[in-house]
Design a protein around this motif. Structure first.
Motif, PDB file in Angstrom:
ATOM      1  N   LYS A 195       0.810  -1.220  -0.108  1.00 19.97           N
ATOM      2  CA  LYS A 195      -0.040  -0.080   0.143  1.00 19.97           C
ATOM      3  C   LYS A 195       0.820   1.229   0.062  1.00 19.97           C
ATOM      4  CE  LYS A 195      -4.252  -1.956   2.030  1.00 19.97           C
ATOM      5  NZ  LYS A 195      -5.309  -1.818   2.658  1.00 19.97           N
ATOM      6  N   ASP A 196       2.046   1.312   0.630  1.00 22.24           N
ATOM      7  CA  ASP A 196       3.115   2.427   0.534  1.00 22.24           C
ATOM      8  C   ASP A 196       3.636   2.554  -0.412  1.00 22.24           C
ATOM      9  OD1 ASP A 196       4.075   0.040   1.432  1.00 22.24           O
ATOM     10  OD2 ASP A 196       5.421   1.142   2.956  1.00 22.24           O
ATOM     11  N   SER A 197       3.812   1.467  -1.704  1.00 26.44           N
ATOM     12  CA  SER A 197       4.649   1.527  -2.691  1.00 26.44           C
ATOM     13  C   SER A 197       4.241   2.583  -3.805  1.00 26.44           C
ATOM     14  CB  SER A 197       4.669   0.143  -3.638  1.00 26.44           C
ATOM     15  OG  SER A 197       5.219   0.363  -4.779  1.00 26.44           O
ATOM     16  N   LYS A 198       5.243   3.179  -4.369  1.00 25.76           N
ATOM     17  CA  LYS A 198       4.961   4.157  -5.360  1.00 25.76           C
ATOM     18  C   LYS A 198       4.243   3.763  -6.729  1.00 25.76           C
ATOM     19  CE  LYS A 198       9.594   4.112  -7.426  1.00 25.76           C
ATOM     20  NZ  LYS A 198      10.894   4.839  -7.945  1.00 25.76           N
ATOM     21  N   TYR A 199       4.471   2.493  -6.814  1.00 24.51           N
ATOM     22  CA  TYR A 199       3.764   1.751  -7.834  1.00 24.51           C
ATOM     23  C   TYR A 199       2.119   1.350  -7.784  1.00 24.51           C
ATOM     24  CZ  TYR A 199       8.415   1.392  -9.593  1.00 24.51           C
ATOM     25  OH  TYR A 199       9.724   1.588  -9.994  1.00 24.51           O
ATOM     26  N   ARG A 200       1.574   1.556  -6.578  1.00 23.81           N
ATOM     27  CA  ARG A 200       0.229   0.985  -6.154  1.00 23.81           C
ATOM     28  C   ARG A 200      -0.666   1.927  -6.747  1.00 23.81           C
ATOM     29  NH1 ARG A 200      -1.573  -2.880  -2.568  1.00 23.81           N
ATOM     30  NH2 ARG A 200      -3.879  -2.405  -2.469  1.00 23.81           N
ATOM     31  N   LYS A 201      -0.450   3.102  -7.195  1.00 21.42           N
ATOM     32  CA  LYS A 201      -1.516   4.042  -7.931  1.00 21.42           C
ATOM     33  C   LYS A 201      -1.616   3.508  -9.077  1.00 21.42           C
ATOM     34  CE  LYS A 201       0.215   7.911  -9.415  1.00 21.42           C
ATOM     35  NZ  LYS A 201       0.568   9.177  -9.827  1.00 21.42           N
ATOM     36  N   TYR A 202      -0.678   3.009  -9.967  1.00 21.76           N
ATOM     37  CA  TYR A 202      -0.575   2.219 -11.467  1.00 21.76           C
ATOM     38  C   TYR A 202      -1.309   0.996 -11.171  1.00 21.76           C
ATOM     39  CZ  TYR A 202       2.663   6.163 -12.213  1.00 21.76           C
ATOM     40  OH  TYR A 202       3.354   7.245 -12.411  1.00 21.76           O
ATOM     41  N   TRP A 203      -1.161   0.436 -10.119  1.00 21.92           N
ATOM     42  CA  TRP A 203      -1.789  -1.173 -10.024  1.00 21.92           C
ATOM     43  C   TRP A 203      -3.301  -0.838  -9.969  1.00 21.92           C
ATOM     44  CZ3 TRP A 203      -0.784  -5.916 -10.223  1.00 21.92           C
ATOM     45  CH2 TRP A 203      -1.765  -6.939  -9.952  1.00 21.92           C
ATOM     46  N   ASN A 204      -3.633   0.390  -8.994  1.00 21.81           N
ATOM     47  CA  ASN A 204      -4.905   0.410  -8.908  1.00 21.81           C
ATOM     48  C   ASN A 204      -5.653   0.696 -10.076  1.00 21.81           C
ATOM     49  OD1 ASN A 204      -5.218  -0.303  -6.114  1.00 21.81           O
ATOM     50  ND2 ASN A 204      -4.841   1.874  -5.501  1.00 21.81           N
ATOM     51  N   TRP A 205      -4.922   1.602 -10.811  1.00 21.70           N
ATOM     52  CA  TRP A 205      -5.579   1.763 -12.269  1.00 21.70           C
ATOM     53  C   TRP A 205      -5.774   0.708 -13.128  1.00 21.70           C
ATOM     54  CZ3 TRP A 205      -2.061   6.613 -13.622  1.00 21.70           C
ATOM     55  CH2 TRP A 205      -2.450   7.958 -12.783  1.00 21.70           C
ATOM     56  N   TYR A 206      -4.747   0.022 -13.351  1.00 25.69           N
ATOM     57  CA  TYR A 206      -4.763  -1.339 -14.253  1.00 25.69           C
ATOM     58  C   TYR A 206      -6.051  -2.256 -13.552  1.00 25.69           C
ATOM     59  CZ  TYR A 206      -3.669  -6.263 -14.641  1.00 25.69           C
ATOM     60  OH  TYR A 206      -3.838  -7.507 -15.082  1.00 25.69           O
ATOM     61  N   HIS A 207      -6.113  -2.282 -12.193  1.00 23.04           N
ATOM     62  CA  HIS A 207      -7.054  -3.217 -11.632  1.00 23.04           C
ATOM     63  C   HIS A 207      -8.547  -2.782 -11.994  1.00 23.04           C
ATOM     64  CE1 HIS A 207      -8.814  -5.968  -8.769  1.00 23.04           C
ATOM     65  NE2 HIS A 207      -9.377  -4.835  -8.144  1.00 23.04           N
ATOM     66  N   HIS A 208      -8.604  -1.328 -11.719  1.00 23.53           N
ATOM     67  CA  HIS A 208      -9.833  -0.931 -12.005  1.00 23.53           C
ATOM     68  C   HIS A 208     -10.366  -0.864 -13.495  1.00 23.53           C
ATOM     69  CE1 HIS A 208      -9.584   1.603  -7.953  1.00 23.53           C
ATOM     70  NE2 HIS A 208      -9.939   0.485  -7.942  1.00 23.53           N
ATOM     71  N   TRP A 209      -9.418  -0.536 -14.288  1.00 26.62           N
ATOM     72  CA  TRP A 209      -9.824  -0.681 -15.735  1.00 26.62           C
ATOM     73  C   TRP A 209      -9.879  -1.941 -16.567  1.00 26.62           C
ATOM     74  CZ3 TRP A 209     -12.186   3.152 -18.131  1.00 26.62           C
ATOM     75  CH2 TRP A 209     -12.109   4.520 -17.651  1.00 26.62           C
ATOM     76  N   VAL A 210      -9.206  -2.916 -16.051  1.00 23.68           N
ATOM     77  CA  VAL A 210      -9.375  -4.336 -16.378  1.00 23.68           C
ATOM     78  C   VAL A 210     -10.442  -4.861 -16.043  1.00 23.68           C
ATOM     79  CG1 VAL A 210      -8.408  -6.684 -16.021  1.00 23.68           C
ATOM     80  CG2 VAL A 210      -6.923  -5.007 -16.762  1.00 23.68           C
ATOM     81  N   GLY A 211     -11.130  -4.463 -14.806  1.00 27.11           N
ATOM     82  CA  GLY A 211     -12.470  -4.646 -14.115  1.00 27.11           C
ATOM     83  C   GLY A 211     -13.611  -4.191 -14.932  1.00 27.11           C
ATOM     84  N   ARG A 212     -13.401  -3.041 -15.299  1.00 25.24           N
ATOM     85  CA  ARG A 212     -14.127  -2.275 -16.300  1.00 25.24           C
ATOM     86  C   ARG A 212     -14.326  -2.934 -17.591  1.00 25.24           C
ATOM     87  NH1 ARG A 212     -12.147   2.873 -13.975  1.00 25.24           N
ATOM     88  NH2 ARG A 212     -13.483   3.227 -12.221  1.00 25.24           N
ATOM     89  N   LEU A 213     -13.220  -3.194 -18.186  1.00 30.64           N
ATOM     90  CA  LEU A 213     -13.049  -4.007 -19.564  1.00 30.64           C
ATOM     91  C   LEU A 213     -13.789  -5.381 -19.542  1.00 30.64           C
ATOM     92  CD1 LEU A 213     -11.992  -3.396 -22.359  1.00 30.64           C
ATOM     93  CD2 LEU A 213      -9.968  -4.540 -21.822  1.00 30.64           C
ATOM     94  N   ALA A 214     -13.676  -6.250 -18.304  1.00 34.01           N
ATOM     95  CA  ALA A 214     -14.226  -7.358 -18.180  1.00 34.01           C
ATOM     96  C   ALA A 214     -15.826  -7.256 -18.076  1.00 34.01           C
ATOM     97  CB  ALA A 214     -13.584  -8.211 -17.043  1.00 34.01           C
ATOM     98  N   LEU A 215     -16.357  -6.286 -17.397  1.00 31.14           N
ATOM     99  CA  LEU A 215     -17.640  -6.043 -17.380  1.00 31.14           C
ATOM    100  C   LEU A 215     -18.262  -5.623 -18.907  1.00 31.14           C
ATOM    101  CD1 LEU A 215     -18.183  -4.096 -13.749  1.00 31.14           C
ATOM    102  CD2 LEU A 215     -18.909  -6.585 -14.680  1.00 31.14           C
TER     103      LEU A 215
END
Length: 97
Positions: free
Chosen positions: A20-40
């Motif tokens: 959660k404190d990683s500087k890459y977490r923001k990009y991970w969250n973007w990836y996670h949300h957009w892949v979920g939206r694409l799956a829907l």
């Protein structure tokens, strides 16, 4: 075979998720949300194709269209509320302790 690939990707995603404190977490969250939206999105397309291939009547098309419209309106409303709340929290300067 595709199901196995999806399972492997999900397991890898769990182990490769940054802290959660990683500087890459923001990009991970973007990836996670957009892949979920694409799956829907692809799931909705798959249902439309299933109705067409199954030669369902107009009542199925109208019913699914009505449900999809309500779902899209709800999603858009919740996204707008989320973004306005996020924007308001970032604009107010709160002291860090």
């Amino acid at each position: 075979m595709d199901l196995n690939i999806c399972n492997i990707v999900q397991i890898l995603a769990f182990f490769l998720r940054p802290h959660k404190d990683s500087k890459y977490r923001k990009y991970w969250n973007w990836y996670h949300h957009w892949v979920g939206r694409l799956a829907l999105f692809f799931a909705a397309i798959n249902i439309v194709l299933g109705i067409k291939v199954g030669a369902a009547g107009n009542s199925w098309k109208i019913g699914y269209g009505f449900n999809l419209a309500i779902l899209l309106i709800t999603i858009i409303t919740l996204e707008v509320l989320l973004w306005t709340r996020w924007k308001n929290n970032n604009s107010s300067s709160m002291p860090t302790y």
